[in-house]
Design a protein around this motif. Structure first.
Motif, PDB file in Angstrom:
ATOM      1  N   SER A  83      51.557  -7.765 -20.957  1.00  0.00           N
ATOM      2  CA  SER A  83      52.062  -8.365 -19.729  1.00  0.00           C
ATOM      3  C   SER A  83      51.548  -7.603 -18.508  1.00  0.00           C
ATOM      4  N   GLU A  84      51.611  -6.298 -18.581  1.00  0.00           N
ATOM      5  CA  GLU A  84      51.130  -5.469 -17.469  1.00  0.00           C
ATOM      6  C   GLU A  84      49.617  -5.571 -17.318  1.00  0.00           C
ATOM      7  N   LYS A  85      48.912  -5.565 -18.438  1.00  0.00           N
ATOM      8  CA  LYS A  85      47.446  -5.642 -18.412  1.00  0.00           C
ATOM      9  C   LYS A  85      46.975  -6.938 -17.768  1.00  0.00           C
ATOM     10  N   LEU A  86      47.609  -8.062 -18.127  1.00  0.00           N
ATOM     11  CA  LEU A  86      47.197  -9.367 -17.619  1.00  0.00           C
ATOM     12  C   LEU A  86      47.811  -9.691 -16.263  1.00  0.00           C
ATOM     13  N   GLY A  87      48.838  -8.957 -15.890  1.00  0.00           N
ATOM     14  CA  GLY A  87      49.532  -9.264 -14.649  1.00  0.00           C
ATOM     15  C   GLY A  87      50.394 -10.513 -14.780  1.00  0.00           C
ATOM     16  N   TRP A  88      50.805 -10.808 -15.984  1.00  0.00           N
ATOM     17  CA  TRP A  88      51.658 -11.950 -16.257  1.00  0.00           C
ATOM     18  C   TRP A  88      53.060 -11.454 -16.570  1.00  0.00           C
ATOM     19  N   SER A  89      54.054 -12.302 -16.337  1.00  0.00           N
ATOM     20  CA  SER A  89      55.405 -11.956 -16.772  1.00  0.00           C
ATOM     21  C   SER A  89      55.458 -12.105 -18.296  1.00  0.00           C
ATOM     22  N   LYS A  90      56.422 -11.424 -18.906  1.00  0.00           N
ATOM     23  CA  LYS A  90      56.595 -11.576 -20.353  1.00  0.00           C
ATOM     24  C   LYS A  90      56.935 -13.029 -20.679  1.00  0.00           C
ATOM     25  N   ASN A  91      57.691 -13.679 -19.811  1.00  0.00           N
ATOM     26  CA  ASN A  91      58.040 -15.082 -20.005  1.00  0.00           C
ATOM     27  C   ASN A  91      56.784 -15.948 -20.066  1.00  0.00           C
ATOM     28  N   ARG A  92      55.880 -15.750 -19.113  1.00  0.00           N
ATOM     29  CA  ARG A  92      54.648 -16.546 -19.087  1.00  0.00           C
ATOM     30  C   ARG A  92      53.811 -16.289 -20.337  1.00  0.00           C
ATOM     31  N   LEU A  93      53.732 -15.034 -20.742  1.00  0.00           N
ATOM     32  CA  LEU A  93      52.950 -14.666 -21.917  1.00  0.00           C
ATOM     33  C   LEU A  93      53.532 -15.294 -23.182  1.00  0.00           C
ATOM     34  N   ILE A  94      54.849 -15.244 -23.321  1.00  0.00           N
ATOM     35  CA  ILE A  94      55.498 -15.851 -24.487  1.00  0.00           C
ATOM     36  C   ILE A  94      55.297 -17.364 -24.482  1.00  0.00           C
ATOM     37  N   ASN A  95      55.446 -18.001 -23.321  1.00  0.00           N
ATOM     38  CA  ASN A  95      55.225 -19.447 -23.225  1.00  0.00           C
ATOM     39  C   ASN A  95      53.802 -19.818 -23.617  1.00  0.00           C
ATOM     40  N   GLN A  96      52.828 -19.046 -23.159  1.00  0.00           N
ATOM     41  CA  GLN A  96      51.427 -19.316 -23.498  1.00  0.00           C
ATOM     42  C   GLN A  96      51.195 -19.172 -24.995  1.00  0.00           C
ATOM     43  N   ALA A  97      51.774 -18.132 -25.578  1.00  0.00           N
ATOM     44  CA  ALA A  97      51.609 -17.904 -27.021  1.00  0.00           C
ATOM     45  C   ALA A  97      52.217 -19.047 -27.829  1.00  0.00           C
ATOM     46  N   VAL A  98      53.392 -19.501 -27.440  1.00  0.00           N
ATOM     47  CA  VAL A  98      54.049 -20.606 -28.150  1.00  0.00           C
ATOM     48  C   VAL A  98      53.236 -21.886 -27.981  1.00  0.00           C
ATOM     49  N   LYS A  99      52.744 -22.131 -26.763  1.00  0.00           N
ATOM     50  CA  LYS A  99      51.931 -23.326 -26.501  1.00  0.00           C
ATOM     51  C   LYS A  99      50.691 -23.340 -27.397  1.00  0.00           C
ATOM     52  N   GLU A 100      49.974 -22.210 -27.470  1.00  0.00           N
ATOM     53  CA  GLU A 100      48.765 -22.140 -28.285  1.00  0.00           C
ATOM     54  C   GLU A 100      49.086 -22.288 -29.768  1.00  0.00           C
ATOM     55  N   TYR A 101      50.202 -21.729 -30.210  1.00  0.00           N
ATOM     56  CA  TYR A 101      50.619 -21.834 -31.605  1.00  0.00           C
ATOM     57  C   TYR A 101      50.879 -23.303 -31.967  1.00  0.00           C
ATOM     58  N   ILE A 102      51.608 -23.996 -31.102  1.00  0.00           N
ATOM     59  CA  ILE A 102      51.911 -25.406 -31.353  1.00  0.00           C
ATOM     60  C   ILE A 102      50.636 -26.244 -31.328  1.00  0.00           C
ATOM     61  N   GLU A 103      49.749 -26.012 -30.348  1.00  0.00           N
ATOM     62  CA  GLU A 103      48.491 -26.760 -30.269  1.00  0.00           C
ATOM     63  C   GLU A 103      47.656 -26.557 -31.518  1.00  0.00           C
ATOM     64  N   ARG A 104      47.621 -25.323 -32.031  1.00  0.00           N
ATOM     65  CA  ARG A 104      46.852 -25.029 -33.241  1.00  0.00           C
ATOM     66  C   ARG A 104      47.401 -25.823 -34.428  1.00  0.00           C
ATOM     67  N   HIS A 105      48.724 -25.904 -34.556  1.00  0.00           N
ATOM     68  CA  HIS A 105      49.310 -26.638 -35.670  1.00  0.00           C
ATOM     69  C   HIS A 105      49.135 -28.145 -35.518  1.00  0.00           C
ATOM     70  N   VAL A 106      49.161 -28.648 -34.303  1.00  0.00           N
ATOM     71  CA  VAL A 106      48.892 -30.072 -34.076  1.00  0.00           C
ATOM     72  C   VAL A 106      47.460 -30.388 -34.503  1.00  0.00           C
ATOM     73  N   MET A 107      46.516 -29.516 -34.130  1.00  0.00           N
ATOM     74  CA  MET A 107      45.117 -29.724 -34.528  1.00  0.00           C
ATOM     75  C   MET A 107      44.963 -29.670 -36.047  1.00  0.00           C
ATOM     76  N   GLU A 108      45.670 -28.757 -36.702  1.00  0.00           N
ATOM     77  CA  GLU A 108      45.613 -28.684 -38.166  1.00  0.00           C
ATOM     78  C   GLU A 108      46.120 -29.976 -38.791  1.00  0.00           C
ATOM     79  N   ASP A 109      47.199 -30.540 -38.229  1.00  0.00           N
ATOM     80  CA  ASP A 109      47.720 -31.811 -38.736  1.00  0.00           C
ATOM     81  C   ASP A 109      46.707 -32.933 -38.553  1.00  0.00           C
TER      82      ASP A 109
END
Length: 87
Positions: free
Chosen positions: A20-46
């Motif tokens: 979070s500090e390295k990217l200058g993002w809030s932990k909230n934003r980082l967690i949201n991005q990670a969840v978004k990418e995880y869901i997108e990856r599983h949608v693509m797998e489906d």
């Protein structure tokens, strides 16, 4: 936007804080991005799995295109006149 609470495993807190500090993002934003990418990856797998099942069904019903025709079609992409897609 809805609020969802999560419990982080203790070993995740420090790396999350550091990133979070390295990217200058809030932990909230980082967690949201990670969840978004995880869901997108599983949608693509489906979607890939659905494509695979459709391809297998085509093979089982004998609806195939010989490899040399596919190669000729692909090679025609660079030519002045592209060959029509085989049906």
């Amino acid at each position: 936007m809805s609020i969802t609470s999560i419990r982080l495993e203790p070993e995740m807190e420090e790396p999350l804080k550091n990133l979070s500090e390295k990217l200058g993002w809030s932990k909230n934003r980082l967690i949201n991005q990670a969840v978004k990418e995880y869901i997108e990856r599983h949608v693509m797998e489906d979607l890939r799995w659905a494509d695979t099942l459709a391809a297998l069904k085509s093979i089982q019903t004998g609806k195939t295109i010989p490899g040399d025709q596919v190669i000729s079609w692909l090679q025609s992409w660079e030519a002045d006149k592209e060959l029509p897609k085989a049906e």
